[in-house]
Enzyme design. Sequence first.
Site, PDB file in Angstrom:
ATOM      1  N   HIS A  60      -1.724 -24.656  -0.888  1.00  0.00           N
ATOM      2  CA  HIS A  60      -2.639 -25.711  -0.876  1.00  0.00           C
ATOM      3  C   HIS A  60      -1.917 -26.769  -1.841  1.00  0.00           C
ATOM      4  CE1 HIS A  60      -5.107 -21.977  -1.195  1.00  0.00           C
ATOM      5  NE2 HIS A  60      -6.169 -22.660  -0.453  1.00  0.00           N
ATOM      6  N   ASP A  93      -1.666 -26.275  -5.529  1.00  0.00           N
ATOM      7  CA  ASP A  93      -1.037 -24.903  -6.110  1.00  0.00           C
ATOM      8  C   ASP A  93       0.418 -25.475  -6.539  1.00  0.00           C
ATOM      9  OD1 ASP A  93      -2.946 -23.545  -4.995  1.00  0.00           O
ATOM     10  OD2 ASP A  93      -2.004 -23.134  -2.992  1.00  0.00           O
ATOM     11  N   ASP A 138      -4.017 -13.691   7.504  1.00  0.00           N
ATOM     12  CA  ASP A 138      -3.789 -13.633   5.987  1.00  0.00           C
ATOM     13  C   ASP A 138      -4.363 -12.027   5.744  1.00  0.00           C
ATOM     14  OD1 ASP A 138      -3.307 -16.205   5.741  1.00  0.00           O
ATOM     15  OD2 ASP A 138      -5.053 -16.566   4.295  1.00  0.00           O
ATOM     16  N   ASP A 198     -14.688 -10.619  -2.312  1.00  0.00           N
ATOM     17  CA  ASP A 198     -12.991 -10.763  -1.762  1.00  0.00           C
ATOM     18  C   ASP A 198     -12.269 -10.355  -2.893  1.00  0.00           C
ATOM     19  OD1 ASP A 198     -11.474 -11.559   0.205  1.00  0.00           O
ATOM     20  OD2 ASP A 198     -11.615 -13.573  -0.270  1.00  0.00           O
ATOM     21  N   ASP A 223      -9.008  -9.278  -2.315  1.00  0.00           N
ATOM     22  CA  ASP A 223      -7.810  -9.862  -1.896  1.00  0.00           C
ATOM     23  C   ASP A 223      -6.832  -8.794  -2.666  1.00  0.00           C
ATOM     24  OD1 ASP A 223      -8.369 -12.095  -0.606  1.00  0.00           O
ATOM     25  OD2 ASP A 223      -8.089 -13.351  -2.456  1.00  0.00           O
ATOM     26  N   ASP A 270      -2.075 -13.119   1.449  1.00  0.00           N
ATOM     27  CA  ASP A 270      -3.125 -13.883   0.863  1.00  0.00           C
ATOM     28  C   ASP A 270      -3.978 -12.689  -0.107  1.00  0.00           C
ATOM     29  OD1 ASP A 270      -5.242 -15.454  -0.238  1.00  0.00           O
ATOM     30  OD2 ASP A 270      -5.903 -16.114   1.630  1.00  0.00           O
TER      31      ASP A 270
HETATM   32  C1  XUL Z   1     -10.155 -17.741   0.449  1.00  0.00           C
HETATM   33  C2  XUL Z   1      -8.839 -18.081   1.217  1.00  0.00           C
HETATM   34  C3  XUL Z   1      -8.082 -19.093   1.342  1.00  0.00           C
HETATM   35  C4  XUL Z   1      -7.554 -19.637   2.350  1.00  0.00           C
HETATM   36  C5  XUL Z   1      -6.869 -20.812   2.059  1.00  0.00           C
HETATM   37  O1  XUL Z   1     -10.463 -16.460   0.623  1.00  0.00           O
HETATM   38  O2  XUL Z   1      -8.348 -17.086   2.075  1.00  0.00           O
HETATM   39  O3  XUL Z   1      -7.247 -19.014   0.126  1.00  0.00           O
HETATM   40  O4  XUL Z   1      -6.676 -18.931   3.044  1.00  0.00           O
HETATM   41  O5  XUL Z   1      -7.369 -21.927   1.570  1.00  0.00           O
HETATM   42 CO    CO Z   2      -6.871 -16.618   3.159  1.00  0.00          CO
END
Ligand code: XUL
Ligand code: CO
Length: 437
Positions: free
Chosen positions: A102, A105, A297, A308, A310, A340
């Site tokens: 982003h 970032d 992702d 989420d 992650d 991600d």
């Molecule tokens: C949020 C997510 C983001 C996108 C990019 O859940 O996945 O990080 O991948 O904005």
């Molecule tokens: Co993402």
Amino acid sequence: MNQDYFKNIDKIKFEGKDSDNPLAYKYYDASKIVMGKTLKDHFKFAMAYWHSMNDNGADPFGRLTNLYPWNKETDFMQQAKNRADAAFEFLQKMGFDYFCFHDIDLIQEGASLLETEKRVGQIAEYIKGKQKETGMKVLWGTANCFSNPVYMNGAITNPDFRVASRAAAQIKIAFDTSMELGAENYVFWGGREGYLSLLNTDMKRELDHLATFFNKMVEYGQKQGFNGNFFIEPKPAEPTKHQYDFDAATVVGFLNQNGLQDHFKLNIEVNHATLASHTFEHELQVSANAGMLGSIDANRGDNQNGWDTDQFSINLYETIEAMLVFLKSGGLQGGGINFDAKVRRNSTDLEDLFIAHIQGADTFARGLISAEYILTKTPYAKMLKERYESYDSGQGNSFENAKLSIEDLYKIGINQSEISHTSGKQELYESILANSF
Ligand code: XUL
Ligand code: CO
């Protein structure tokens, strides 16, 4: 200043499945050929800048636990350069060619958008220099239009045009920066595009604004000579109660309805799929059906948590099922596998970052190798074909080719007496999967 942030870690090598070295690949042999293509080319593994370089372990209940050494610097420009140094060192040691980012970032956001634009431009120059030295590429860039409080009522779908236009300006800056860094794709993830309550929301108007904006982005991309893909990344909720890009089917419908289908593809995230009550493989298949499977992702959720998380990919069953869809639909269109995912709040050693990405890459390699095995060495493909063979010839084939009217179907169907059961053989399919690795 080029510091050696990971000095105790050498370049990660492939050592094979019998290795007990946590800092070695067990399955990801980049040059291994699967279905006619190297693993490296199938996957295009990418590091997610926001998690791997910027995360600090903070959560809604507690302060940061892990300030990475490159983020300790207080001067924002030096901090951003240190972070880029760490990112490139990490990528080279992992043997990854790509990263995703982003705008903010890369460098701390300024007090105004104008100031942010200046900062992002400066750090992009530095990063470009590092790309020239190392050959590292950008899989995709994007704009963070969700962290700044100005976006609390939405970004492009904000009821207030002043905010929508600010978001558009920020996206233009992020897109231009992505192009400057040679990004192969550009992502839209609408974390604040949606609503908290329908009572105060004109949903149709907001969605029309989003469609108009995407069409303008297509025009702008063409004008700028962008050869890559635009991706939309679906997610049903979080941070917004209801997000417009809910899931793959919703996004495909939206793109088709607004004349965007030839310019956009989807970026499917594992944990977003599960939050939408789908499986990862379901979301891949829906995208592939529409010819829009663009990128992935990679992460996983937690069966007990509805948010989420992650986490890095370790779920082999889930990944094999996904890789079956991946291989059957000819892979990704333009995208790659972006991790991600973030290490846990209490994983505070620098080597944890490496171990996490190695395991993620190994899981995808193992998943793909198993999927190839299933498709080429087991009765799977034949079983699936035979399940539909009544459509391969005769009346079934006429129906499939739209040659039978409702009256024709009535005449055929009314005489189908005593239809014997045909087993779906789910357990047999599952045992093929379970014995594929
Ligand atoms: C949020 C997510 C983001 C996108 C990019 O859940 O996945 O990080 O991948 O904005
Ligand atoms: Co993402």
